[in-house]
Enzyme design. Structure first.
Site, PDB file in Angstrom:
ATOM      1  N   GLU A   1      38.216  14.162  -0.032  1.00 11.80           N
ATOM      2  CA  GLU A   1      37.748  14.429   1.331  1.00 11.80           C
ATOM      3  C   GLU A   1      36.786  13.353   1.821  1.00 11.80           C
ATOM      4  O   GLU A   1      36.811  12.966   2.989  1.00 11.80           O
ATOM      5  CB  GLU A   1      37.090  15.812   1.419  1.00 11.80           C
TER       6      GLU A   1
ATOM      7  N   HIS B   1      37.076  29.739   0.867  1.00 15.46           N
ATOM      8  CA  HIS B   1      38.218  29.304   1.672  1.00 15.46           C
ATOM      9  C   HIS B   1      38.294  30.011   3.022  1.00 15.46           C
ATOM     10  O   HIS B   1      39.342  30.011   3.642  1.00 15.46           O
ATOM     11  CB  HIS B   1      39.535  29.564   0.923  1.00 15.46           C
TER      12      HIS B   1
END
Lengths: 819, 79
Positions: A529, A596
Site C-alpha cells: 500500500e 475490514h
C-alpha cells in the site's frame, strides 16, 4: 494472476541452490591520469569548486545555528539544519554523471545534493536555456532579486540564482524556491532536475519510483534518483518501493513497454541513522549493498562505492544510468561517506568515538581531492587559495542578501492571513479528456460494456419496484463508466492496485478493463500500500495522472505517510508549483469484522491538502469520480462495499450514459422535508430514507434528507438553509462517533446555525468499539430504528414510543469509560 | 440421456447472471469439464464447464440473456 505465466509444479520442485549476482565493493580503479585525460583539468577543478561551495554553504548554516552569526552577519536562523559536511563527494560525484533531464528526489539532508545537481545542470545547459528558466520562475521575481542584490553574469548569475533561491527557501522567505513553504528539508527546483526533498526518512524511494514509471511511459528520457540515507533501509516503504521498481511483469508482461524502471536507489551511507549505527548495531546487512540481492536476480546491479571520491561515484552512477536507460533497472548504490557534522546542530556525538571521527578526517572528500589535484599539478596552492576565496565571497554575498528582507521578503501571513491556506489546493480541473489512448481492443467488444448497454439507467420500474443489479446501472457501473472514459481518452492516466487487472479490483469495479487496456495502463501491484500511493504521487509529480486503489480503507494505515505527508503536501509545499493529480479509491467494507469494515474518512479529512469524497448513489458516484479524475488536486474517494450493487433510486432520469461531472463539495438534498434535517455520509443515506418514510407514515413528521457526498470541500449553505426551515438536524454516519467527520460537521452547524436551531445537533454514528462480524453488524452501524429513536425520542419527545434500536446506553457514561 | 446445464450458484448474494458468450453451438461435441459458456455477474465473469460428455442438443437461454441461479441453460445429449 496472468494466465500466460504458469506456475509449474515440476519446476518448483526441482532441487537447486539460489545464486546471487555478485555485488562489487570499492571496484573503482581508474587511474587518475585517465580521468584527467578524459575530463580535462578545468572539469576536475570544477568538481572541487562544487564540493567547496557545498562545504561553505553548510558551514554557513552551522555557524548561524551555533553562534548566531556568519562572516560578520548576525542572523537568528530558527529552522532545522541537517548538514551534509563530509558527504560532498557523493553529491558532486553523482551530479557529475547526471544529465539535466535526470530528476533527483532527496532526503532531509539534501542541501548538498540539491546544490550539486543544480550546479551540474547549470554547467550543462546553455545560457539562453538558463535565462529562460530563471525568467519564468515566479515571473522573474527571484531573478530580479538576485540581479539587484547579488549580481553576476551568465552562468555565475545562474549559480547565484541557485544558491540564493535555496537559502531564501531555507530561511522560509517569499522568494525562496518554494515560496518559503518548503524550507530546509523540502527545498527543490524541478527546472534544474531537483525534485522534492523529503523530511520523512526514505520518503523519496517510492516517489522517485513512480516518477521513473512516468518517465518510462512518457518517453521523456532520463532517470530518477531516490536519494536517501543508510537508515532508510530499515523503513518498510523503501523495501516496498525497491520491490515495486523490480516487478517481474515489467519484463514478462509489458509488451512493447517492456523493461525495468529507470530509478537509481542512491543510499548516502554515512553509517549512522541519527544516532543508531547501521553497521554493527541497528541493521543486519553488514554492507548496505547486500540488500540488492534480496530484491531481484540481478541484485539490483548493486555496488558499494567509495563516496569520498567524486570520481568513483561518478563512474558508478554513469554505469548504472546506462543500465537504467537500457531498461535494466532498478539499480542500487551504497555510497559510503562519513558525516563529519552532526545529525543536526544539537548533535553532541555521544554515539561515536573521537577516535573514529579522527580516523575519518583523513578521508574528508575535499582534503583528498585537493591533494590529488595539487599532487598532479591540476591546481596550484595559489589557485586553490583563490578558489576558496571566490567561493567564500560567493556564499557571503548570497547570505547577506538572504538575511535582508529587502532582497528576500518575509512571508507576511499577518498581512494576508489565508495566504498559506490558498496554497493548499489548485482547485483546477483538466478539460474533458479526448486524446484517444492505444487500446488492446475496442471498448464495445468488452462483455461488461455490452452488458451495461442493456441495463436500465434508472433503478426503479414503472411500478416503483427496485430492479436487480443485473438489470439496472449500479454504483459499481457508474464508477466504471467514468474510469472507462478517462482511461480511454487520457493516455497520461494509469490505474493500478491489488488485483486491479484480471480480477477487476476485489469488487469488480474495473471488470472488463483488462480486455481493452494494456499492462502499462492497468496492472496488478504487489501488496504494497505504501508503494501504491507513493508511486502514484511520483507519477503525478512527474506529469502523469494516477488512479490507485486500496482494497479496503482499513489499509490506509499501511500507506499512512504516503497519504498524509506525501499525497497531501506537495501542492502546498511547492507553493503551487507542483500538482498532485492522484485519485485514491478506498472501499469501506462490511461483514469482515474489525479490520475490514471501518469508515476512516475522518482520518483523511483531518489532513490538510486532501479532498475527500464519499458518494452513495450511482449518479453521484459516476459524476464525482469524473470530477476526481479531472482534479489537479489529490482526492481520496471512498466507496461502500454495501453500495456497489445499488441502483439509481433518486434521479428519475437515471444515470446519464454520457460523461458528466458533479462539482466536489456540494451536499445534495435527496428528500425534501420540513420538520427535521438528516444529513448522512455514505450508506447511511438509505437508512435515513427508510426512516423518513416511517416518520412520515407513523409519526406525521417530515424529514429532509441531505447526502453529504463530499467531506472536503463542503459547502454548508444547503445544510444551513435546511436547518433554517427545520430547526433540527441529525447527522448519521457509519464511522465510530468519536472524532468522526459527522462530529466536525455537527460542531460547525451548531455554530453557523445557532440562531435557527431548536435543539442541539445530534450525531448518530457507530459506537467507539470494534466493528463486529457480519452477524452483529446491525448492532453497530446505525439502523433505521436508531434514527427513529433519536428523532422521536430526542427531537420530538411528544412522539416518543418504545425504544426500537439497540442503543440503550448513556453517552456520558460511555465516554467516562473510554467508550 | 439428456443432461441439463444449470446456472450454478455464484456466491451467496447472486440471484441471476448474464450469459455472456456461448463457446459452443447446437450440435457441437463437448467433453465433460470442457469450458462451454461464459457467464457474468455484477462482480465477475466465469467460465462454465460441461457437466457431461456428449453433444449440445439445445441451447435454452441465448447469449446476452439473464438467467436465475438453477435455471436450465442448455441440454447435453450423452447418446
Amino acid at each position: 494472476m496472468p494466465k500466460e505465466i504458469i506456475v509449474d509444479p515440476d519446476l518448483m520442485r526441482q532441487k537447486a541452490t539460489l545464486a546471487f549476482a555478485e555485488i562489487p565493493v570499492n571496484a573503482y580503479a581508474t587511474p587518475f591520469a585517465e580521468e584527467r585525460a578524459r575530463r580535462g583539468d578545468a572539469a576536475l577543478r570544477e568538481i572541487l569548486r562544487h564540493m567547496l561551495i557545498i562545504r561553505a554553504f553548510e558551514s554557513m548554516l552551522a555557524s548561524f545555528k551555533a553562534t548566531g552569526s556568519y562572516a560578520g552577519i548576525s542572523f537568528n536562523y530558527k529552522g532545522p539544519a541537517h548538514l551534509s559536511i563530509g558527504q560532498e563527494g557523493a553529491a558532486v560525484g553523482a551530479a557529475l554523471a547526471l544529465k539535466p533531464e535526470d530528476h533527483i528526489f532527496g532526503s532531509h539532508r539534501s542541501h548538498g545534493e540539491f546544490i550539486a545537481k543544480g550546479l551540474s545542470t547549470i554547467a550543462q545547459l546553455d545560457e539562453p536555456a538558463l535565462n529562460a528558466i530563471m525568467a519564468e520562475h515566479q515571473d522573474g521575481g527571484l531573478l530580479r532579486s538576485v540581479q539587484q542584490h547579488i549580481g553576476g553574469e551568465g552562468k555565475a548569475l545562474a549559480e547565484n540564482f541557485l544558491l540564493f533561491g535555496l537559502l531564501a527557501e531555507i530561511f522560509m522567505r517569499a522568494n525562496g524556491f518554494n515560496g518559503g513553504m518548503g524550507g530546509s528539508m523540502h527545498a527543490f527546483f524541478p527546472p534544474f532536475g531537483a525534485f522534492p526533498n523529503n523530511a520523512i526518512v526514505g520518503g523519496s524511494a517510492g516517489i522517485a519510483t513512480g516518477a521513473a514509471l512516468r518517465k518510462k511511459l512518457s518517453g521523456s528520457g532520463g532517470i530518477t534518483v531516490a536519494n536517501s540515507g543508510d537508515g532508510s533501509t530499515g523503513c518498510g516503504p523503501v523495501w516496498e518501493a525497491m520491490n515495486f521498481a523490480a516487478m517481474a511483469q515489467l519484463d514478462t508482461l509489458w509488451g512493447d513497454k517492456k523493461g525495468g524502471l529507470p530509478v537509481l536507489f542512491f543510499f548516502n551511507n554515512n553509517f549512522y541513522a541519527m544516532g543508531g549505527q547501521t553497521i554493527g548495531e541497528t541493521m543486519g546487512w553488514d554492507r548496505l549493498s547486500r540488500i540488492g540481492a534480496a530484491i531481484n536476480p540481478a541484485s539490483m546491479h548493486a555496488e558499494t562505492v567509495n563516496g569520498t571520491n567524486p570520481l568513483a561515484v561518478a563512474d558508478a552512477v554513469a554505469r548504472k544510468r546506462a543500465l537504467l536507460l537500457e531498461g535494466k533497472g532498478p539499480a542500487l548504490l551504497d555510497v559510503e561517506c562519513y558525516r563529519i557534522s552532526g545529525h543536526s546542530t544539537t548533535d553532541t556525538n555521544v554515539y561515536r568515538s573521537r577516535e573514529e571521527m579522527q580516523l575519518w578526517e583523513a578521508h574528508d572528500p575535499i582534503v583528498l581531492f585537493e591533494r590529488a589535484l595539487l599532487d598532479e599539478g591540476v591546481l596550484t596552492e595559489d589557485s586553490l587559495a583563490a578558489m576558496r576565496d571566490t567561493v567564500a565571497a560567493q556564499i557571503k554575498a548570497i547570505t547577506s542578501a538572504a538575511v535582508d528582507p529587502a532582497a528576500a521578503p518575509i512571508v507576511d501571513v499577518r498581512a494576508d492571513p489565508t495566504l498559506i491556506g490558498r496554497l493548499m489546493f489548485s482547485n483546477a480541473e483538466i478539460p474533458v479528456p479526448e486524446t484517444p489512448a492505444p487500446l488492446l481492443a475496442a471498448p464495445e467488444t468488452s462483455a461488461r460494456i455490452r452488458q451495461n448497454a442493456k441495463k436500465a439507467r434508472f433503478g426503479l420500474s414503472e411500478s416503483g419496484e427496485k430492479l436487480s443489479a443485473m438489470r439496472a446501472i449500479t454504483l459499481r457501473d457508474g464508477l466504471f463508466e467514468s474510469v472507462l472514459h478517462h482511461m480511454v481518452n487520457d493516455p497520461s492516466l494509469i490505474a493500478y492496485g491489488e488485483e486491479c487487472r484480471e480480477w477487476g479490483g476485489a469488487f469488480g469495479v474495473y471488470r472488463g478493463l483488462s480486455d481493452i487496456l494494456p499492462y502499462d495502463r492497468l496492472f496488478n501491484s504487489p501488496i504494497s500500500e505504501a508503494a501504491i500511493v507513493a508511486t502514484a504521487v511520483g507519477h503525478a509529480l512527474e506529469g502523469g495522472r494516477s488512479l490507485v486503489e486500496l482494497m479496503y480503507g482499513d489499509f490506509i494505515g499501511r500507506a499512512g505517510d504516503e497519504i498524509f505527508n506525501q499525497m497531501a503536501k506537495w501542492q502546498s509545499m511547492s507553493a503551487g508549483a507542483l500538482k498532485v493529480p492522484v485519485v485514491l479509491r478506498c472501499s469501506i467494507g462490511s461483514k469482515y469484522g474489525a479490520q475490514h469494515s471501518q469508515d476512516w474518512s475522518a482520518l483523511v479529512a483531518h489532513i490538510p491538502g486532501l479532498k475527500v469524497l464519499y458518494p452513495a448513489t450511482p449518479y453521484d458516484a459516476k459524476g464525482l469520480l469524473a470530477s476526481a479524475l479531472s482534479s489537479e488536486d489529490p482526492v481520496v474517494f471512498f466507496e461502500s462495499q454495501r453500495l456497489y450493487d445499488v441502483v439509481e433510486q433518486f434521479r428519475t432520469e437515471g444515470v446519464p450514459t454520457d460523461y458528466y461531472r458533479i462539482p466536489m463539495g456540494e451536499p445534495d438534498i435527496k428528500r425534501v422535508g420540513s420538520d427535521v434535517t438528516i444529513l448522512t455520509i455514505g450508506p447511511s443515506l438509505y437508512s435515513a430514507i427508510a426512516a423518513a418514510e416511517q416518520l412520515e407514515t407513523h409519526h406525521g413528521l417530515s424529514a429532509e434528507i441531505i447526502d453529504a457526498r463530499s467531506l472536503v470541500p463542503f459547502n454548508y449553505d444547503t445544510v444551513l438553509e435546511s436547518v433554517k426551515k427545520t430547526g433540527r438536524i441529525l447527522l448519521v454516519s457509519e464511522a465510530s462517533e468519536r472524532g468522526s467527520f459527522a462530529m466536525t460537521l455537527s460542531a460547525n452547524i451548531a455554530r453557523f446555525a445557532f440562531g435557527d436551531l431548536k435543539a442541539a445537533p445530534r450525531v448518530l454514528g457507530s459506537p467507539n468499539w470494534i466493528v463486529p462480524g457480519a452477524e452483529m453488524e446491525t448492532t453497530y452501524f446505525p439502523q433505521v430504528e436508531d434514527i427513529l429513536d433519536v428523532v422521536t425520542g430526542e427531537f420530538f419527545p411528544e412522539k416518543r414510543s418504545n425504544r426500537r434500536g439497540v442503543r440503550d446506553w448513556n453517552d456520558l457514561d460511555l465516554a467516562r469509560r473510554a467508550l | 440421456m439428456d443432461i441439463p446445464l444449470l446456472m450454478p450458484q455464484l456466491g451467496n448474494e447472486t440471484t441471476e447472471a448474464e450469459l455472456t458468450e456461448w463457446l459452443k453451438a447446437v450440435g457441437d461435441a463437448v467433453t465433460e469439464g470442457e469450458q462451454i459458456l461464459v457467464v457474468t455477474t455484477t462482480k465477475l465473469s466465469m467460465e462454465i464447464e460441461a457437466p457431461a460428455s456428449g453433444t449440445i442438443k439445445e441451447i435454452v437461454v441465448p447469449e446476452g440473456d439473464l438467467a436465475e441461479i438453477g435455471a436450465t441453460l442448455a441440454i447435453i445429449s450423452t447418446e
